[in-house]
Design an enzyme around this catalytic site. Structure first.
Site, PDB file in Angstrom:
ATOM      1  N   LYS A 261       0.813  -1.225   0.000  1.00 32.49           N
ATOM      2  CA  LYS A 261       0.000   0.000   0.000  1.00 32.49           C
ATOM      3  C   LYS A 261       0.846   1.276   0.000  1.00 32.49           C
ATOM      4  CE  LYS A 261      -4.273  -1.758   1.790  1.00 32.49           C
ATOM      5  NZ  LYS A 261      -4.709  -2.419   2.987  1.00 32.49           N
ATOM      6  N   ARG A 262       2.017   1.155   0.586  1.00 29.61           N
ATOM      7  CA  ARG A 262       2.939   2.292   0.609  1.00 29.61           C
ATOM      8  C   ARG A 262       3.204   2.849  -0.785  1.00 29.61           C
ATOM      9  NH1 ARG A 262       8.014   1.379   0.884  1.00 29.61           N
ATOM     10  NH2 ARG A 262       7.896  -0.883   0.802  1.00 29.61           N
TER      11      ARG A 262
END
Ligand code: GLU
Length: 489
Positions: A261-262
């Site tokens: 998700k980063r």
């Protein structure tokens, strides 16, 4: 003769459909379609705490949106089982798993284990100290089944563990992507098959289901390679035929770390929201770990299907390159005909509250102009906004233009000449002539001519080519815009 090819995508409904999951689904789909096989969708929902019906529905919607239709599994609309090998949800297959667990217990290949967490921890530490970290074998492995059943009947809790071989055995597969992969049995100790709450674990259910559903090929992500040893032991214990395995490459972010998700959007739903086309996402995902024999990079699902082969799957990690995804999307978007493209854009403009003329000819003309600037469907918002008069505003940078002595007469003349026209729109030619006329009438040229007109059309002295934009604006609109500027001078 080879058995009919049967492949499966087996998501756990514990969240969104991740792009990595979508790629796994795609490879299974392509392989099934290419080889006239069967594509099964199986729901791995034995983790009761994390699995939700909502996630299942979302993942099914995403698969449908991608067009990766399955032949067996939950029906795409009513989610009822569809196919001969159901149930297709693991949570509905518990009686099947129990039957197979019983067989392992009876034959001594599995056993009830009453070890406490502390005892387990202690054994683990001893194994680590002895330099054999995986080897935690339970003290209950040789206890009698009858005795264990009595303890359970009296209310004690136990897990069921697999009894790994006493001596080291080398298990191996010929992975279709990675070649020969060997796993010494000592990498694992007596592992859990059923938790103390009675729920069987992934490695066990997966083998039983793949065997009973007659799966011939398992395409899945590299992360699952480490599960393969335990699964091979279970296959062997039942004397089940082992499917062929193909573990696809890891997917990394631009910084070469595992995609997470980063890195930004990682779910199929997010890309849909961002205005990507399903055919583009399929195309892009296919190329993460596979390449086409023709060397083409822009491929339709039909081309992907006909060109797909396991031989061209690559084992080295693939980098998820957003810039490339945009390029792939833009290419698919430009290949759409205007009617189809408009259908996709219309709801987006509606949500953004942008009103544009109804006429089909107008739409086609606008798309022709804007298509080459669009990478995603959502880009249409910024492109079409200047065409809706409610968003017309005079920008800060227009101030200088508006301060010139000649600006007012230029805009007044521009307006006057438009008022004299009685057509709904100006053609490009009419616009150019009209601009020339302003030039002659007012005796101005160059930026003194173009910038005031641009401000009177789009509110700023730079940007869009007027000769393409003006024909998209109603003459009444052009007049209204000119009036706004004149009132603000
Ligand atoms: N349920 C597993 C997952 O979602 C499937 C693994 C497999 O394909 O064997 O990753």
């Amino acid at each position: 003769m080879q058995n009919k090819i049967r492949v499966r995508f087996a998501p756990s409904p514990t969240g969104y459909l991740h792009v990595g999951g979508a790629r796994t689904a795609l490879y299974n789909y392509l392989y099934a379609r290419k080889n006239h096989g069967t594509f099964v969708l199986r729901i791995e929902d034995t983790d009761q705490e994390r699995s939700t019906e909502e996630s299942l529905k979302m993942q099914i919607e995403d698969l449908k949106w991608l067009g990766l239709n399955w032949d067996e599994g939950p029906h795409p609309e009513n989610l009822q089982d569809n196919g001969e090998y159901g149930p297709y949800r693991q949570s509905q297959r518990l009686s099947i798993y129990n039957e197979y667990i019983e067989k392992l217990l009876e034959s001594g290949k599995a056993f009830y284990c009453f070890m406490s967490d502390e005892e387990h921890e202690e054994l683990k530490n001893t194994a680590i100290q002895a330099g054999k970290p995986g080897q935690v074998n339970s003290p209950y492995r040789d206890k009698s089944l009858a005795e264990a059943k009595k303890r359970i009947a009296s209310g004690e809790k136990a897990v069921v563990r697999f009894r790994v071989p006493d001596q080291e055995v080398i298990y191996s597969i010929n992975d279709l992507v990675r070649g020969k992969v060997e796993f010494p049995s000592t990498m694992v100790g007596d592992f859990v098959l059923v938790r103390s709450d009675g729920m069987p674990v992934y490695n066990f259910c997966c083998v039983i289901d793949d065997a009973l559903m007659k799966i011939t090929h398992v395409f899945r992500a590299e992360e699952h390679l480490s599960n393969t040893l335990r699964q091979l032991m279970i296959y062997e214990a039942f004397n089940f035929e082992i499917p062929k395995f193909a573990h696809a490459s890891l997917i990394l972010g631009a910084d070469k770390q595992k995609l997470s998700k980063r890195h930004g959007a990682t779910s199929v739903g997010q890309y849909r929201e961002l205005g990507y086309l399903p055919q583009a996402l399929n195309n892009f995902l296919a190329l993460l770990g596979w390449s086409s024999p023709s060397g083409e990079e822009i491929l339709s699902i039909e081309q992907l299907t006909s060109e797909f082969s396991i031989e061209r799957l690559n084992s080295s990690p693939a980098v998820f390159d957003e810039t490339k995804l945009k390029w792939v999307n833009a290419s698919h978007l430009r290949a759409l005909n205007h009617a189809d493209l408009w259908q996709l854009i219309e709801p987006i403009l509606k949500i953004a509250n942008i009103n544009v003329p109804e006429s089909e000819a107008w739409r086609s003309q606008a798309l022709e102009l804007f298509k080459s600037y669009m990478e995603t469907l959502n880009d249409s918002v910024e492109l079409f906004k200047p065409l809706d008069i409610q968003y017309y505003e005079i920008s800060e940078e227009a101030k200088e233009t508006l301060s010139w002595e000649t600006t007012k007469v230029v805009i007044e003349q521009w307006k006057k000449l438009i008022v004299q026209k009685d057509s709904e729109f100006l053609t490009e030619e009419q616009f150019l002539n009209l601009q020339d006329q302003v030039k002659n009438d007012c005796g101005v040229k160059g930026k003194q001519l173009f910038m005031p007109i641009r401000v009177a059309v789009i509110g700023k002295p730079h940007g869009a080519e007027l000769k393409t934009l003006v024909p998209l604006l109603k003459t009444t609109d052009l007049i209204a815009r000119a009036n706004i500027v004149l009132e603000n001078m």
